[in-house]
Design a protein around this motif. Structure first.
Motif, PDB file in Angstrom:
ATOM      1  N   THR A  97     -12.447   3.064   9.374  1.00 36.20           N
ATOM      2  CA  THR A  97     -12.739   1.786   9.149  1.00 36.20           C
ATOM      3  C   THR A  97     -14.248   1.208   9.247  1.00 36.20           C
ATOM      4  N   GLU A  98     -14.560   0.247   8.190  1.00 34.03           N
ATOM      5  CA  GLU A  98     -15.725  -0.017   8.251  1.00 34.03           C
ATOM      6  C   GLU A  98     -16.152  -0.871   9.262  1.00 34.03           C
ATOM      7  N   THR A  99     -15.443  -1.596  10.055  1.00 34.40           N
ATOM      8  CA  THR A  99     -15.890  -2.668  11.233  1.00 34.40           C
ATOM      9  C   THR A  99     -14.839  -2.088  12.361  1.00 34.40           C
ATOM     10  N   GLY A 100     -14.809  -2.680  13.073  1.00 32.81           N
ATOM     11  CA  GLY A 100     -13.999  -2.480  14.437  1.00 32.81           C
ATOM     12  C   GLY A 100     -14.571  -2.506  15.920  1.00 32.81           C
ATOM     13  N   SER A 101     -13.879  -2.411  16.652  1.00 29.04           N
ATOM     14  CA  SER A 101     -14.367  -2.106  18.177  1.00 29.04           C
ATOM     15  C   SER A 101     -13.315  -1.264  18.815  1.00 29.04           C
ATOM     16  N   PRO A 102     -13.851  -0.436  19.928  1.00 28.57           N
ATOM     17  CA  PRO A 102     -12.740   0.487  20.457  1.00 28.57           C
ATOM     18  C   PRO A 102     -11.830  -0.113  21.098  1.00 28.57           C
ATOM     19  N   ALA A 115       0.835  -1.222  -0.146  1.00 27.96           N
ATOM     20  CA  ALA A 115      -0.169   0.001  -0.046  1.00 27.96           C
ATOM     21  C   ALA A 115       0.888   1.149   0.042  1.00 27.96           C
ATOM     22  N   HIS A 116       0.414   2.195  -0.732  1.00 17.12           N
ATOM     23  CA  HIS A 116       0.989   3.809  -1.016  1.00 17.12           C
ATOM     24  C   HIS A 116       0.245   4.505  -0.055  1.00 17.12           C
ATOM     25  N   ILE A 117       0.656   5.266   0.690  1.00 19.53           N
ATOM     26  CA  ILE A 117      -0.010   6.410   1.481  1.00 19.53           C
ATOM     27  C   ILE A 117       1.033   7.573   1.605  1.00 19.53           C
ATOM     28  N   GLU A 118       0.496   8.963   1.032  1.00 15.21           N
ATOM     29  CA  GLU A 118       1.164   9.891   1.404  1.00 15.21           C
ATOM     30  C   GLU A 118       1.108  10.442   3.073  1.00 15.21           C
ATOM     31  N   PRO A 119       2.124  11.157   3.487  1.00 18.75           N
ATOM     32  CA  PRO A 119       1.904  11.638   4.776  1.00 18.75           C
ATOM     33  C   PRO A 119       1.001  12.782   4.980  1.00 18.75           C
ATOM     34  N   GLY A 120       0.030  12.681   5.881  1.00 15.52           N
ATOM     35  CA  GLY A 120      -1.023  13.706   6.138  1.00 15.52           C
ATOM     36  C   GLY A 120      -2.159  13.094   5.450  1.00 15.52           C
ATOM     37  N   GLU A 121      -2.177  11.995   4.825  1.00 11.33           N
ATOM     38  CA  GLU A 121      -3.619  11.459   4.217  1.00 11.33           C
ATOM     39  C   GLU A 121      -4.424  10.728   5.360  1.00 11.33           C
ATOM     40  N   ILE A 122      -5.531  10.474   5.073  1.00 11.64           N
ATOM     41  CA  ILE A 122      -6.280   9.802   5.992  1.00 11.64           C
ATOM     42  C   ILE A 122      -6.536   8.351   5.481  1.00 11.64           C
ATOM     43  N   LEU A 123      -6.034   7.255   6.278  1.00  6.65           N
ATOM     44  CA  LEU A 123      -6.534   5.901   5.769  1.00  6.65           C
ATOM     45  C   LEU A 123      -7.919   5.423   5.767  1.00  6.65           C
ATOM     46  N   VAL A 124      -8.334   5.039   4.844  1.00 11.46           N
ATOM     47  CA  VAL A 124      -9.803   4.492   4.905  1.00 11.46           C
ATOM     48  C   VAL A 124      -9.637   3.071   4.544  1.00 11.46           C
ATOM     49  N   ALA A 125     -10.078   2.287   5.558  1.00 12.43           N
ATOM     50  CA  ALA A 125      -9.882   0.774   5.163  1.00 12.43           C
ATOM     51  C   ALA A 125     -10.997  -0.051   5.853  1.00 12.43           C
ATOM     52  N   PRO A 126     -11.175  -1.366   5.344  1.00 12.30           N
ATOM     53  CA  PRO A 126     -12.126  -2.255   5.766  1.00 12.30           C
ATOM     54  C   PRO A 126     -12.006  -2.282   7.216  1.00 12.30           C
ATOM     55  N   THR A 127     -10.868  -2.737   7.591  1.00 10.15           N
ATOM     56  CA  THR A 127     -10.486  -3.043   8.973  1.00 10.15           C
ATOM     57  C   THR A 127      -9.172  -2.788   9.289  1.00 10.15           C
ATOM     58  N   THR A 128      -8.344  -3.152  10.380  1.00 11.91           N
ATOM     59  CA  THR A 128      -6.961  -3.019  10.614  1.00 11.91           C
ATOM     60  C   THR A 128      -6.574  -3.873  11.680  1.00 11.91           C
ATOM     61  N   ASP A 129      -5.198  -4.563  11.547  1.00 15.67           N
ATOM     62  CA  ASP A 129      -5.048  -5.503  12.634  1.00 15.67           C
ATOM     63  C   ASP A 129      -3.380  -4.932  12.500  1.00 15.67           C
ATOM     64  N   PRO A 130      -2.609  -5.641  13.547  1.00 17.27           N
ATOM     65  CA  PRO A 130      -1.290  -5.323  13.696  1.00 17.27           C
ATOM     66  C   PRO A 130      -0.389  -4.998  12.402  1.00 17.27           C
ATOM     67  N   GLY A 131      -0.785  -5.933  11.231  1.00 18.30           N
ATOM     68  CA  GLY A 131      -0.139  -5.763   9.919  1.00 18.30           C
ATOM     69  C   GLY A 131      -0.203  -4.347   9.183  1.00 18.30           C
ATOM     70  N   TRP A 132      -1.417  -3.885   9.542  1.00 15.39           N
ATOM     71  CA  TRP A 132      -1.653  -2.665   8.993  1.00 15.39           C
ATOM     72  C   TRP A 132      -0.950  -1.392   9.667  1.00 15.39           C
ATOM     73  N   THR A 133      -0.782  -1.407  11.126  1.00 18.91           N
ATOM     74  CA  THR A 133      -0.333  -0.412  11.829  1.00 18.91           C
ATOM     75  C   THR A 133       0.775   0.352  11.354  1.00 18.91           C
ATOM     76  N   PRO A 134       1.817  -0.227  10.522  1.00 20.98           N
ATOM     77  CA  PRO A 134       2.993   0.403  10.221  1.00 20.98           C
ATOM     78  C   PRO A 134       2.391   1.720   9.397  1.00 20.98           C
ATOM     79  N   LEU A 135       1.262   1.580   8.686  1.00 20.02           N
ATOM     80  CA  LEU A 135       0.830   2.635   7.826  1.00 20.02           C
ATOM     81  C   LEU A 135       0.172   3.845   8.773  1.00 20.02           C
ATOM     82  N   PHE A 136      -0.138   3.576  10.080  1.00 15.39           N
ATOM     83  CA  PHE A 136      -0.701   4.870  10.886  1.00 15.39           C
ATOM     84  C   PHE A 136       0.304   5.712  11.067  1.00 15.39           C
TER      85      PHE A 136
END
Length: 812
Positions: A760-765, A731-752
């Motif tokens: 995200t479309e799903t999730g829990s607090p 995945a490519h994401i520019e600094p300052g962009e807002i990530l829109v994703a179906p969901t996220t797990d630890p494998g996604w967090t480097p993008l944060f």
């Protein structure tokens, strides 16, 4: 063979005649009334040789006059891709020249922009075109029949849309049709002002039942009724959008999707489900519970490859149903509301009995309670010691995972996977790290109740920012440091595709930026990492190189992830002081306790990720052994390739290893289903056993134009360009962009670490995504239905992580 009568066609000829013609031939063989016609096969298309004289002769044998000329691509009307409207149909074609022209235009429609894009989305590389020619029916009324409700997914309802004249106006969306919902067994009740009567609706329902039984799945059927009142069936194809139905238990059940609490909506491989249940069964046995070795977790049910929890018995228990609403808050407001509505459904009325074995509960409580109380109290009293104990436990678990000594047979490897791979994570070491983890969760959540009316939710979120001692946060910051080392080779890492960088790394052809050390500690991780069927980063580091490229685009020092993390930590400490002073003025006792817990939270809550992290080495070790078994089975001709073993369960693998069972056909079918499910854009959060998506039954509330509503995930506001990403790999994401994703797990967090916010479309607090977002100090809005479709990459959006809203801004 270039021309063939429809009555001579069956489903085995799909590669010759395409999906539509194959379906028509099957309907004729089943005795249904279908307009007479023939098919020009793909042989003409592949050679671009239109047999005009044969075509005209067949048209004459049909009686000439008006005909319908319809595309029948080989990739059309398939179980996972309908291609509805993607290729062309021409009605009321009359005369030889018009027929030849219509056939050529059907051919051309295979290569329109929309058809090519649809095939790409469906994962279909190529297709060929056959053409169906049929006598025209002059309908007084026509329409579409779905043998399952395509909106709710309910398999016990049929839906009919009808309008006077040709049915094309309905499928093209140019009229508002009469709409009927029919029970599969209940009498039809027509609308007095509609164009269909009770007899016609009953005839359609009977035809739908016959076709669904014949084809073996819910069908999308086009039909027409002529002036004589005769029903003609024009097409039948699978309904491709339905989520797979739960297993038939003979009883109405309600299932909650479990994966999104772990930030995982992709399907789990069969081996992933099997090993997860086996490992969990080991843990339950270790704490005194009796389990069924064939299915240690019977309430965890794979549906469409996703993991669902069967909530039914808890809903039917008199005392527990009253507490469900509160306990389901972690699922978000949509799922929580859906389940609460189902409590009023008589099918879930209270019944006697407990939803669990009382003896198991007593044994587990007796075995766990003393250690739990002592461990939690001890960790709160001496948090640094408790945290150190947890770290030692992780190292001890990793040391205890010892695969079979080489050389080992496949039988020995499989025995180790089933019996020994998870012993370390079900022993005393896991308990030593669980109690500090739970103490941290208590310390992180209790201040909310103690400071009710004193501290706002967004202020308490700030307290959780920049949380130290989180293995996922530490991993992300370690990857940032590697990106810093890569700056001397910026052009290389920015200009080379991640897949090529991964190949060069494995070949030893990259500069040393510290990747080897990173993978030594974190190579066990990946997106959807609880699934043993998923390659680890040590096998495929391409996603890491993509993230490094994202980090190298950060040119504002204040946006550097380590700086942002430090700022979030500083704000958290300041907020604790602020809340302590404020609370002491009105609630001095509570203030002291809340302050104590908030400070303990800073020392312990970061451990929330450590439990799963401790489990990952066992999954990684089991994966290595399973792939070696797969290599052996492939060499014996029982699998096509080593990785196919991930599409078996442990019992099927045992049959292959010990009995020589050939599972190649089974694996091919499961792999195709898995890849089909990977493309599914949405997954129901709550599902009934008749296939109904419970959220689809919810009444729609008022919606402010341009505003999408979800649930607060992490406090704060941010405005930026949206970046819609459905898979973190590459995945490519520019600094300052807002990530829109179906969901996220630890494998996604480097993008944060370079994003301005998260949607995200799903999730829990309490799921990984919003938790890590809070720790990084970025706002997050979760549970935004269809966010990845409603929001487009590049749109300017404002997210409010406190209110749980996303506003699409006017972009001037």
């Amino acid at each position: 063979m270039k021309l063939i009568h429809l009555s001579e066609i069956d489903s085995s000829m799909i590669d010759l005649v395409g999906g539509k013609a194959a379906g028509l031939g099957e309907m004729i063989k089943a005795g249904e009334r279908v307009p007479d016609g023939f098919c020009l096969t793909v042989e003409s298309y592949t050679s671009r040789d239109l047999p005009e004289s044969e075509l005209i002769a067949a048209y004459a044998r049909l009686g000439g006059g008006r005909v319908a000329v319809r595309s029948s691509a080989t990739a059309e009307d398939l179980p996972d891709a309908s291609f509805a409207g993607q290729q062309d149909t021409y009605l009321n074609v009359e005369g030889a020249d018009a027929l030849i022209d219509a056939v050529r235009r059907c051919w051309d429609s295979l290569h329109t922009e929309r058809a090519v894009a649809y095939r790409a989305t469906a994962g279909i590389e190529d297709a060929s075109m056959a053409v169906v020619v049929q006598r025209m029916i002059d309908p007084v009324v026509a329409g579409v029949l779905f043998t399952a409700n395509p909106i709710s997914g309910c398999r016990t309802e049929m839906v009919v849309d009808a309008a006077p004249g040709l049915g094309t106006a309905i499928v093209e969306g140019t009229v508002v049709p009469d709409h009927y919902v029919l029970g599969h067994q209940a009498p039809a009740v027509p609308d007095g002002d509609g164009c269909l009567g009770e007899e016609q609706l009953d005839e359609l329902r009977d035809a739908g039942r016959r076709l669904q039984e014949h084809f073996g799945s819910p069908q999308d059927i086009e039909w027409a009724i002529d002036a004589d009142g005769t029903l003609w069936l024009l097409q039948s194809r699978p309904i491709t959008t339905l989520f797979p139905a739960p297993p038939d238990t003979g009883d109405m059940r309600l299932y909650l999707e479990f994966g999104h609490l772990q930030g995982m909506l992709r399907p789990t491989t069969p081996m992933g489900v099997s090993l997860l249940k086996t490992g969990s069964g080991m843990w339950f046995t270790a704490v005194g519970a009796s389990i069924d070795p064939r299915d240690p977790l019977p309430r965890l049910v794979p549906i469409g490859g996703r993991l669902y929890f069967d909530l039914t018995d808890f809903m039917r228990n008199t005392s527990m149903r009253r507490r469900l609403g509160t306990s389901l808050q972690v699922y978000g407001p949509r799922v929580q509301g859906a389940v609460e509505r189902m409590l009023d459904d008589p099918r879930f009325a209270p019944r006697p009995g407990l939803p669990f074995h009382l003896g198991n509960a007593v044994k587990m409580t007796a075995r766990l309670a003393p250690g739990a109380i002592a461990g939690i109290v001890r960790s709160l009293a001496r948090p640094d010691t408790g945290r150190a104990r947890a770290y030692r436990a992780v190292a001890e678990i990793r040391r205890q995972i010892t695969p079979p000594v080489e050389p080992a047979t496949s039988a020995e490897r499989l025995r180790w996977v089933i019996e020994d791979s998870h012993k370390a994570v079900t022993g005393p070491g896991m308990m030593r790290l669980v109690w500090p983890l739970i103490a941290g969760m208590v310390a992180g959540t209790a201040p909310s109740g103690l400071l009710e009316g004193v501290a706002a939710d967004d202020e308490l979120d700030v307290v959780l920012g920049g949380m130290p001692y989180n293995v996922t946060t530490e991993m992300d910051l370690a990857l940032w440091r590697i990106a810093v080392h890569a700056r001397d080779h910026r052009d290389l890492f920015l200009g080379t595709p991640p897949e090529e960088l991964a190949a060069r790394y494995h070949a030893g052809g990259l500069p040393d930026i510290g990747m080897a050390g990173f993978l030594d500690r974190y190579g066990i991780r990946a997106a959807a990492e609880i699934d043993v069927g998923i390659p680890r980063w040590e096998e495929d580091p391409a996603p890491l190189f993509a993230t490094i490229a994202n980090y190298l685009r950060v040119d504002d020092p204040e946006q550097a992830p380590d700086r942002r993390f430090e700022q979030a930590a500083r704000k958290a400490e300041q907020m604790i002081d602020t809340l302590a002073r404020r609370a002491r003025r009105t609630r001095p006792v509570r203030a002291r306790l809340a302050t104590f817990l908030m400070r303990r939270s800073r020392k312990l809550t970061g451990l929330r990720e450590i439990g799963k992290f401790a489990w990952l080495p066992a999954i990684q070790a089991a994966r290595r052994q399973l792939l070696l078994i797969g290599t052996d089975l492939a060499a014996r001709g029982l699998l096509e390739r080593a990785g196919d073993i991930m599409f078996l369960d442990l019992f099927e693998a045992r049959a292959a290893v010990h009995e020589g069972a050939d599972h190649r056909d089974l694996v091919a079918a499961r792999r195709a289903e898995y890849e089909r499910e990977l493309r599914r854009p949405t997954v129901p959060g709550a599902l009934l056993s008749d296939g109904t998506d419970v959220e689809a039954l919810a009444p729609r509330g008022p919606v402010e134009e341009g505003v999408l509503t979800g649930m607060a995930g992490a406090a704060g506001r941010a405005t930026g360009r949206a970046r819609v990403i459905r898979d973190p790999a590459g995945a490519h994401i520019e600094p300052g962009e807002i990530l829109v994703a179906p969901t996220t797990d630890p494998g996604w967090t480097p993008l944060f670490m370079t994003t301005a916010g998260l949607v995200t479309e799903t999730g829990s607090p309490v799921a990984h995504g919003p938790t890590v977002a809070r720790e990084y100090g970025i706002p997050a809005v979760i549970c935004v239905r269809n966010a990845t479709h409603e929001i487009k990459t590049g749109q300017l959006i404002t997210i409010d992580g406190t209110a749980g809203t996303v506003r699409v801004e006017e972009d001037g």
